[in-house]
Design a protein around this motif. Structure first.
Motif, PDB file in Angstrom:
ATOM      1  N   GLU A 144       0.816  -1.209   0.000  1.00  0.00           N
ATOM      2  CA  GLU A 144       0.000   0.000   0.000  1.00  0.00           C
ATOM      3  C   GLU A 144       0.854   1.265   0.000  1.00  0.00           C
ATOM      4  O   GLU A 144       0.344   2.354  -0.257  1.00  0.00           O
ATOM      5  CB  GLU A 144      -0.908   0.014   1.231  1.00  0.00           C
ATOM      6  CG  GLU A 144      -1.892  -1.140   1.295  1.00  0.00           C
ATOM      7  CD  GLU A 144      -2.687  -1.106   2.589  1.00  0.00           C
ATOM      8  OE1 GLU A 144      -2.625  -0.097   3.299  1.00  0.00           O
ATOM      9  OE2 GLU A 144      -3.363  -2.105   2.885  1.00  0.00           O
ATOM     10  N   ALA A 145       2.130   1.124   0.326  1.00  0.00           N
ATOM     11  CA  ALA A 145       3.026   2.280   0.408  1.00  0.00           C
ATOM     12  C   ALA A 145       3.554   2.587  -0.990  1.00  0.00           C
ATOM     13  O   ALA A 145       4.663   2.213  -1.359  1.00  0.00           O
ATOM     14  CB  ALA A 145       4.166   1.993   1.382  1.00  0.00           C
ATOM     15  N   ALA A 146       2.737   3.259  -1.778  1.00  0.00           N
ATOM     16  CA  ALA A 146       3.079   3.540  -3.171  1.00  0.00           C
ATOM     17  C   ALA A 146       4.325   4.406  -3.252  1.00  0.00           C
ATOM     18  O   ALA A 146       4.590   5.218  -2.358  1.00  0.00           O
ATOM     19  CB  ALA A 146       1.908   4.239  -3.858  1.00  0.00           C
ATOM     20  N   PRO A 147       5.107   4.240  -4.337  1.00  0.00           N
ATOM     21  CA  PRO A 147       6.326   5.049  -4.491  1.00  0.00           C
ATOM     22  C   PRO A 147       6.074   6.542  -4.377  1.00  0.00           C
ATOM     23  O   PRO A 147       6.884   7.273  -3.813  1.00  0.00           O
ATOM     24  CB  PRO A 147       6.813   4.651  -5.890  1.00  0.00           C
ATOM     25  CG  PRO A 147       6.285   3.269  -6.100  1.00  0.00           C
ATOM     26  CD  PRO A 147       4.957   3.249  -5.402  1.00  0.00           C
ATOM     27  N   ASP A 148       4.945   7.025  -4.913  1.00  0.00           N
ATOM     28  CA  ASP A 148       4.655   8.457  -4.841  1.00  0.00           C
ATOM     29  C   ASP A 148       4.528   8.913  -3.397  1.00  0.00           C
ATOM     30  O   ASP A 148       4.987  10.005  -3.023  1.00  0.00           O
ATOM     31  CB  ASP A 148       3.367   8.784  -5.605  1.00  0.00           C
ATOM     32  CG  ASP A 148       3.545   8.680  -7.114  1.00  0.00           C
ATOM     33  OD1 ASP A 148       4.708   8.618  -7.566  1.00  0.00           O
ATOM     34  OD2 ASP A 148       2.529   8.658  -7.824  1.00  0.00           O
ATOM     35  N   TRP A 149       3.868   8.084  -2.542  1.00  0.00           N
ATOM     36  CA  TRP A 149       3.728   8.452  -1.142  1.00  0.00           C
ATOM     37  C   TRP A 149       5.094   8.453  -0.444  1.00  0.00           C
ATOM     38  O   TRP A 149       5.406   9.370   0.328  1.00  0.00           O
ATOM     39  CB  TRP A 149       2.780   7.488  -0.429  1.00  0.00           C
ATOM     40  CG  TRP A 149       2.669   7.799   1.032  1.00  0.00           C
ATOM     41  CD1 TRP A 149       1.939   8.789   1.598  1.00  0.00           C
ATOM     42  CD2 TRP A 149       3.358   7.144   2.106  1.00  0.00           C
ATOM     43  NE1 TRP A 149       2.113   8.793   2.970  1.00  0.00           N
ATOM     44  CE2 TRP A 149       2.978   7.798   3.298  1.00  0.00           C
ATOM     45  CE3 TRP A 149       4.248   6.062   2.181  1.00  0.00           C
ATOM     46  CZ2 TRP A 149       3.449   7.402   4.541  1.00  0.00           C
ATOM     47  CZ3 TRP A 149       4.725   5.669   3.417  1.00  0.00           C
ATOM     48  CH2 TRP A 149       4.329   6.332   4.590  1.00  0.00           C
ATOM     49  N   LEU A 150       5.918   7.471  -0.730  1.00  0.00           N
ATOM     50  CA  LEU A 150       7.241   7.424  -0.117  1.00  0.00           C
ATOM     51  C   LEU A 150       8.105   8.592  -0.581  1.00  0.00           C
ATOM     52  O   LEU A 150       8.867   9.165   0.204  1.00  0.00           O
ATOM     53  CB  LEU A 150       7.928   6.095  -0.444  1.00  0.00           C
ATOM     54  CG  LEU A 150       7.335   4.868   0.252  1.00  0.00           C
ATOM     55  CD1 LEU A 150       7.992   3.594  -0.265  1.00  0.00           C
ATOM     56  CD2 LEU A 150       7.490   4.964   1.761  1.00  0.00           C
ATOM     57  N   ASP A 151       7.991   8.958  -1.852  1.00  0.00           N
ATOM     58  CA  ASP A 151       8.730  10.115  -2.348  1.00  0.00           C
ATOM     59  C   ASP A 151       8.260  11.385  -1.643  1.00  0.00           C
ATOM     60  O   ASP A 151       9.071  12.245  -1.282  1.00  0.00           O
ATOM     61  CB  ASP A 151       8.546  10.261  -3.860  1.00  0.00           C
ATOM     62  CG  ASP A 151       9.289   9.198  -4.652  1.00  0.00           C
ATOM     63  OD1 ASP A 151      10.188   8.557  -4.079  1.00  0.00           O
ATOM     64  OD2 ASP A 151       8.959   9.004  -5.838  1.00  0.00           O
ATOM     65  N   SER A 152       6.961  11.498  -1.437  1.00  0.00           N
ATOM     66  CA  SER A 152       6.424  12.677  -0.751  1.00  0.00           C
ATOM     67  C   SER A 152       6.910  12.737   0.693  1.00  0.00           C
ATOM     68  O   SER A 152       7.237  13.819   1.209  1.00  0.00           O
ATOM     69  CB  SER A 152       4.891  12.654  -0.788  1.00  0.00           C
ATOM     70  OG  SER A 152       4.417  12.735  -2.109  1.00  0.00           O
TER      71      SER A 152
END
Length: 467
Positions: free
Chosen positions: A427-435
């Motif tokens: 569920e921890a999408a790359p976009d969220w981790l980048d943010s």
């Protein structure tokens, strides 16, 4: 005699040679052989990006953590010690450290504000602080290390450390030991061994040493002060594992039965354990997939109820004054370790389920900069925390919760769950981790060396997997 001396100088003692014919007899030996034999083309394709994500998240946590006095105190201590500089430390102008000391500071920085990754279900492991950042330290110290070797080291470290944590059944903490301080030394030892070309005999011996170097007490959870020491436990674990590997390379020995043997890790520290989990399905079931990333600067047990409370308040347009009472049903471990209604320092506040749940009504927990010492003196948060009623849900441990809001108008709103959004790594999408990374590092002007290395490692994954 000359032959024995030569073997010892290479880090392979005569005792190691005697065990060559029974390699795999202990869990440490089986795990060591797995780590030393691991290659990138032997892992499923979804695994390397997970390792890269753990590394980037850890770097962001460490860069954010550099600002706090406990990280600064460790940095100044290590600066005073001197030594041959090998690893540039972002966040501290001009500071470079020898490898084990870099592990001490980096692990402390990463765990400095309760933002770093862990395993779901919990097993007393923090891979960012004790696996990923030791790997980054080696990569910065030795530019010849390729991206695929760094990624393989992170994967191996997670697989071994997670299995050790799972085998403890997270029970050291019932005896008052801070589990990541114990398990982390094995993760860091694995990384150092893989990245310095150690063989399986040497790594198995390094595990034997690491078992005597890790540690950490949960006294801060009951004392009401001294919470800084929790941050140090992860740094000490990283340093311990890197030191264990360095000693083993020089012929120093530790017991091969350090994990499952009499007075070994499981016997000495655990109320309950399952030694079979140390090696079960090794190389078939990939533990790294159990990684989860934190959303808030708080203990993981806070995340579920805090998120549920924030969502409920938003959906119903509620204000703090609209809520007459809050109750929670959670595990026995929350009751025994995390029910701290009136914390005296910021660490205890972050460790407290009622306090941080109350804080979620008043500040934006998505921004770690909102979690400050000022929360400790906020009368509204302290009053709310004091009145939150927490009782058991029949589970000994875990992140399950039931939240009940009693409103001033007499209505009752209930929410329940088993974790929080992002608890599952899928569920921890790359976009969220980048943010999250950008948020943690937004006010850090100097992060160029680390960022270049992170970009190099991430962009090289596909290339590294090619034949």
């Amino acid at each position: 005699m000359a032959r024995s001396t030569e073997q010892s100088m290479q880090g392979v003692s005569s005792t190691d040679m005697k065990h060559n014919d029974r390699l795999g007899a202990t869990a440490a030996e089986k795990l060591a052989r797995f780590a030393c034999d691991l290659r990138l083309d032997r892992v499923p394709q979804d695994i390397p990006p997970l390792a890269a994500a753990i590394l980037k998240d850890a770097a962001g946590c460490a860069l954010f953590g550099a600002r706090f006095p406990w990280a600064q105190a460790v940095a100044e201590h290590l600066r005073d010690l001197g030594g041959r500089p090998q690893v540039p430390i972002e966040g501290f102008r001009g500071l470079a450290l020898p490898l084990p000391q870099a592990g001490l500071l980096l692990g402390t920085m990463c765990h400095a504000y309760e933002l770093d990754s862990l395993r779901s279900p919990g097993a007393g492991v923090h891979p960012g602080a004790t696996v990923a950042l030791p790997a980054l330290a080696h990569a910065l110290a030795d530019p010849s290390l390729t991206a695929d070797r760094v990624i393989v080291a992170i994967i191996a470290g997670c697989e071994i450390m997670y299995r050790i944590g799972a085998a403890t059944m997270h029970s050291p903490e019932t005896r008052g030991f801070h589990a990541p301080g114990l398990t982390g030394a094995f993760g860091a030892a694995t990384v150092s061994a893989v990245l310095t070309g150690m063989n399986a005999d040497q790594l198995a011996r390094a595990f034997g040493i690491a078992g005597s170097l890790g540690g950490g007490l949960l006294a801060f959870a009951k004392a009401g002060d001294g919470g800084m020491v929790k941050r140090l436990h992860l740094g000490r674990a990283a340093e311990a594992g890197m030191t264990a590997a360095a000693l083993s390379r020089r012929g120093f020995e530790g017991p091969l039965a350090v994990l499952e043997g009499r007075f070994g890790l499981l016997d000495a520290y655990c109320e309950h354990s399952d030694p079979s989990l140390l090696t079960r399905d090794l190389g078939e079931k990939w533990e790294i997939r159990q990684t989860c990333f934190k959303r808030y600067a708080a203990h993981i047990t806070v995340h579920g109820p805090a998120e549920a409370l924030r969502e409920t308040v938003g959906q119903h347009g509620l204000k703090p004054r609209d809520i007459a009472g809050i109750s929670l049903e959670m595990s026995d471990k929350v009751l025994s370790h995390h029910n701290i209604p009136q914390p005296d320092d910021i660490m205890s506040a972050q460790y407290s389920v009622p306090f941080m749940t109350a804080a979620a009504l008043h500040v934006d927990l998505d921004d770690p900069r909102s979690v400050t010492e000022e929360l400790l003196h906020d009368p509204h948060i302290r009053k709310c925390s004091e009145t939150i009623d927490i009782c058991g849900n029949g589970e000994k441990k875990g992140w399950s919760f039931k939240l009940k809001l009693a409103l001033q108008d007499g209505n009752i709103i209930e929410r329940s769950g088993h974790g929080f959004s992002g608890a599952d790594i899928k569920e921890a999408a790359p976009d969220w981790l980048d943010s999250k990374f950008e948020l943690m590092t937004a006010d850090i002007p100097e992060k160029h060396v680390w960022e270049e290395k992170l970009i190099d490692i991430s962009s090289s994954i596909d290339t590294a997997r090619s034949p």
